[in-house]
Design an enzyme around this catalytic site. Structure first.
Site, PDB file in Angstrom:
ATOM      1  N   MET A  29    -116.788  20.462  -8.230  1.00  0.00           N
ATOM      2  CA  MET A  29    -116.691  21.840  -8.731  1.00  0.00           C
ATOM      3  C   MET A  29    -118.042  22.535  -8.598  1.00  0.00           C
ATOM      4  O   MET A  29    -118.295  23.565  -9.230  1.00  0.00           O
ATOM      5  CB  MET A  29    -116.216  21.834 -10.191  1.00  0.00           C
ATOM      6  CG  MET A  29    -114.820  21.243 -10.332  1.00  0.00           C
ATOM      7  SD  MET A  29    -113.908  21.831 -11.761  1.00  0.00           S
ATOM      8  CE  MET A  29    -114.898  21.178 -13.091  1.00  0.00           C
ATOM      9  N   GLY A  30    -118.940  21.976  -7.786  1.00  0.00           N
ATOM     10  CA  GLY A  30    -120.223  22.621  -7.534  1.00  0.00           C
ATOM     11  C   GLY A  30    -121.223  22.365  -8.648  1.00  0.00           C
ATOM     12  O   GLY A  30    -121.052  21.451  -9.447  1.00  0.00           O
ATOM     13  N   LEU A  32    -124.160  21.247  -8.052  1.00  0.00           N
ATOM     14  CA  LEU A  32    -124.382  19.861  -7.612  1.00  0.00           C
ATOM     15  C   LEU A  32    -125.647  19.249  -8.208  1.00  0.00           C
ATOM     16  O   LEU A  32    -126.654  19.921  -8.387  1.00  0.00           O
ATOM     17  CB  LEU A  32    -124.469  19.805  -6.074  1.00  0.00           C
ATOM     18  CG  LEU A  32    -123.241  20.314  -5.313  1.00  0.00           C
ATOM     19  CD1 LEU A  32    -123.443  20.119  -3.807  1.00  0.00           C
ATOM     20  CD2 LEU A  32    -121.952  19.628  -5.771  1.00  0.00           C
ATOM     21  N   GLY A  35    -125.659  13.043  -9.244  1.00  0.00           N
ATOM     22  CA  GLY A  35    -124.393  12.304  -9.331  1.00  0.00           C
ATOM     23  C   GLY A  35    -123.521  12.635  -8.131  1.00  0.00           C
ATOM     24  O   GLY A  35    -122.987  11.748  -7.442  1.00  0.00           O
ATOM     25  N   HIS A  36    -123.379  13.950  -7.861  1.00  0.00           N
ATOM     26  CA  HIS A  36    -122.607  14.374  -6.689  1.00  0.00           C
ATOM     27  C   HIS A  36    -123.267  13.840  -5.406  1.00  0.00           C
ATOM     28  O   HIS A  36    -122.593  13.379  -4.484  1.00  0.00           O
ATOM     29  CB  HIS A  36    -122.568  15.903  -6.591  1.00  0.00           C
ATOM     30  CG  HIS A  36    -121.908  16.584  -7.754  1.00  0.00           C
ATOM     31  ND1 HIS A  36    -122.599  17.384  -8.635  1.00  0.00           N
ATOM     32  CD2 HIS A  36    -120.615  16.613  -8.161  1.00  0.00           C
ATOM     33  CE1 HIS A  36    -121.760  17.866  -9.539  1.00  0.00           C
ATOM     34  NE2 HIS A  36    -120.558  17.412  -9.283  1.00  0.00           N
ATOM     35  N   GLN A 147    -117.511   7.290 -11.331  1.00  0.00           N
ATOM     36  CA  GLN A 147    -117.060   6.569 -12.529  1.00  0.00           C
ATOM     37  C   GLN A 147    -117.314   7.394 -13.779  1.00  0.00           C
ATOM     38  O   GLN A 147    -116.718   7.167 -14.825  1.00  0.00           O
ATOM     39  CB  GLN A 147    -117.792   5.226 -12.618  1.00  0.00           C
ATOM     40  CG  GLN A 147    -117.277   4.331 -13.742  1.00  0.00           C
ATOM     41  CD  GLN A 147    -118.194   3.192 -14.058  1.00  0.00           C
ATOM     42  OE1 GLN A 147    -118.738   2.563 -13.142  1.00  0.00           O
ATOM     43  NE2 GLN A 147    -118.408   2.918 -15.335  1.00  0.00           N
ATOM     44  N   VAL A 175    -124.470   8.112 -12.238  1.00  0.00           N
ATOM     45  CA  VAL A 175    -125.904   8.376 -12.107  1.00  0.00           C
ATOM     46  C   VAL A 175    -126.368   9.020 -13.418  1.00  0.00           C
ATOM     47  O   VAL A 175    -125.720   9.945 -13.921  1.00  0.00           O
ATOM     48  CB  VAL A 175    -126.211   9.307 -10.912  1.00  0.00           C
ATOM     49  CG1 VAL A 175    -127.701   9.604 -10.832  1.00  0.00           C
ATOM     50  CG2 VAL A 175    -125.711   8.669  -9.621  1.00  0.00           C
ATOM     51  N   SER A 197    -124.263  15.636 -15.501  1.00  0.00           N
ATOM     52  CA  SER A 197    -123.038  16.427 -15.488  1.00  0.00           C
ATOM     53  C   SER A 197    -123.445  17.886 -15.342  1.00  0.00           C
ATOM     54  O   SER A 197    -124.476  18.300 -15.890  1.00  0.00           O
ATOM     55  CB  SER A 197    -122.284  16.236 -16.807  1.00  0.00           C
ATOM     56  OG  SER A 197    -121.341  17.260 -16.983  1.00  0.00           O
ATOM     57  N   SER A 198    -122.628  18.638 -14.622  1.00  0.00           N
ATOM     58  CA  SER A 198    -122.920  20.069 -14.487  1.00  0.00           C
ATOM     59  C   SER A 198    -122.950  20.710 -15.870  1.00  0.00           C
ATOM     60  O   SER A 198    -123.653  21.689 -16.104  1.00  0.00           O
ATOM     61  CB  SER A 198    -121.860  20.744 -13.627  1.00  0.00           C
ATOM     62  OG  SER A 198    -121.721  20.035 -12.413  1.00  0.00           O
TER      63      SER A 198
HETATM   64  P1  AMP Z   1    -117.321  17.631 -10.865  1.00  0.00           P
HETATM   65  O1  AMP Z   1    -118.068  18.572  -9.986  1.00  0.00           O
HETATM   66  O2  AMP Z   1    -117.887  17.514 -12.240  1.00  0.00           O
HETATM   67  O3  AMP Z   1    -115.831  17.840 -10.830  1.00  0.00           O
HETATM   68  O4  AMP Z   1    -117.544  16.187 -10.232  1.00  0.00           O
HETATM   69  C1  AMP Z   1    -117.224  15.910  -8.897  1.00  0.00           C
HETATM   70  C2  AMP Z   1    -117.299  14.426  -8.674  1.00  0.00           C
HETATM   71  O5  AMP Z   1    -118.611  13.965  -8.970  1.00  0.00           O
HETATM   72  C3  AMP Z   1    -116.344  13.651  -9.613  1.00  0.00           C
HETATM   73  O6  AMP Z   1    -115.749  12.597  -8.892  1.00  0.00           O
HETATM   74  C4  AMP Z   1    -117.277  13.135 -10.677  1.00  0.00           C
HETATM   75  O7  AMP Z   1    -116.825  11.950 -11.304  1.00  0.00           O
HETATM   76  C5  AMP Z   1    -118.544  12.880  -9.872  1.00  0.00           C
HETATM   77  N1  AMP Z   1    -119.692  12.871 -10.767  1.00  0.00           N
HETATM   78  C6  AMP Z   1    -120.043  13.810 -11.673  1.00  0.00           C
HETATM   79  N2  AMP Z   1    -121.114  13.418 -12.365  1.00  0.00           N
HETATM   80  C7  AMP Z   1    -121.458  12.189 -11.900  1.00  0.00           C
HETATM   81  C8  AMP Z   1    -122.474  11.251 -12.225  1.00  0.00           C
HETATM   82  N3  AMP Z   1    -123.373  11.481 -13.172  1.00  0.00           N
HETATM   83  N4  AMP Z   1    -122.525  10.098 -11.541  1.00  0.00           N
HETATM   84  C9  AMP Z   1    -121.605   9.833 -10.573  1.00  0.00           C
HETATM   85  N5  AMP Z   1    -120.620  10.672 -10.218  1.00  0.00           N
HETATM   86  C10 AMP Z   1    -120.551  11.839 -10.871  1.00  0.00           C
END
Ligand code: AMP
Length: 311
Positions: A29-30, A32, A35-36, A147, A175, A197-198
């Site tokens: 969802m951007g 970034l 983690g992404h 995860q 991460v 996390s975003s």
């Molecule tokens: P999102 O943009 O929050 O929807 O996340 C997109 C992808 O990135 C999803 O598969 C999340 O699980 C992964 N993601 C988000 N935060 C982390 C993180 N800290 N470590 C690993 N993967 C992440």
């Protein structure tokens, strides 16, 4: 690096598949962060072409959640994708993804009503529906999930298995802050170990410092397991109590559950998932840990110890 629409993406994906190119896909969802980027890095290493989608999906947000204020950092995201060697950014707008009233949705039962599902009814239906659409548009061979959103990855794996989607789902480790020594996410002084996390961008410094309690709780609970505790209810209760030591934290759930069914475990076994969700101020945070490594390491240590004793 290209930024393209649905039709162009579908045509491109078909061509790539004809050319026997392996497509790795990272849905996001951007906003970034590292983690992404860890998912993108793995996709780069394992595929010929990497597609990253950036789409804040309205149908996975409940009424009153943060859809309207979800952070958007498109220029920075493009820069990061370029640096990571991403081949295609798929960045549709909501009107392109949902041009008319949606009468078709995908629903995975049971595992979506546990953990986050019981606090966010309808959320996972929004996720599985958009991921299905994205899979039909990007046609990936492999898709990468974190995860960090353990339940989401399990739900998608089950959907893919149940409906014979021709895609491999990979789940990569969380991460955390402090995992990297440089860059905008490095902030060892506050919220150490906080899963990136975003949504962390919503936290003020006090909230961020208290958010460190999630990782600390998981680590201590894991230590309790390593030390022999097996009572799942006792552990869940302890985790919930420990989280409440941070005055700004409001606990949604603290559970020890089966890694596939996500059912709470009264007797904890290897592979169990420790899963937390809290609210800190206006921000909802989730985190988890799989109890696996330490137990295996412990057994190996014990094994080598007894071998040494025997020799
Ligand atoms: P999102 O943009 O929050 O929807 O996340 C997109 C992808 O990135 C999803 O598969 C999340 O699980 C992964 N993601 C988000 N935060 C982390 C993180 N800290 N470590 C690993 N993967 C992440």
């Amino acid at each position: 690096m290209e930024i393209i629409s649905i039709k162009t993406m579908q045509e491109k994906a078909s061509c790539l598949r004809c050319e026997k190119k392996r497509i790795g896909f990272v849905p996001t969802m951007g906003a970034l962060h590292q983690g992404h980027l860890s998912l993108i890095k793995a996709a780069k290493e394992e595929n010929d072409v990497v597609v990253v989608s950036i789409f804040v999906n309205p149908i996975q947000f409940l009424h009153g959640e943060d859809y309207e204020m979800y952070p958007i950092t498109m220029e920075e995201d493009k820069k990061l994708c370029r640096q990571m060697g991403v081949d295609v950014i798929f960045h549709p707008d909501a009107a392109e993804m949902y041009p008319e009233k949606l009468l078709t949705t995908i629903n995975v039962s049971e595992i979506t009503s546990r953990l986050c599902g019981s606090f966010r009814p309808g959320h996972f239906q929004g996720v599985t529906t958009v991921v299905t659409k994205l899979f039909h548009i990007v046609k990936p061979h492999v898709a990468y999930f974190g995860q960090k959103d353990y339940q989401q990855a399990i739900v998608i794996k089950k959907m893919v298995k149940d409906l014979n989607f021709d895609v491999e789902i990979r789940m990569l480790p969380i991460v955390r802050e402090g995992d990297m020594l440089t860059g905008k996410d490095a902030c060892p002084a506050s919220g150490a170990g906080l899963a990136l996390s975003s949504r962390n961008a919503y936290l003020n410094p006090d909230e961020k410092a208290q958010a460190g309690i999630l990782f600390q709780t998981l680590q201590t609970a894991k230590k309790m397991l390593d030390d022999g505790e097996r009572d799942g209810h006792k552990l869940s209760d302890w985790m919930a109590k420990n989280l409440q030591n941070a005055p700004l934290v409001l606990v949604e759930y603290a559970e020890v559950c089966d890694p596939e069914t996500l059912e709470p475990l009264s007797q904890v076994r290897m592979g169990a998932v420790l899963a937390l969700a809290v609210r800190i101020g206006k921000t909802r945070l989730i985190d988890n840990m799989v109890w696996e490594q330490e137990e295996r390491e412990e057994r190996e240590k014990k094994g080598s110890r007894s071998k040494r004793c025997g020799s």
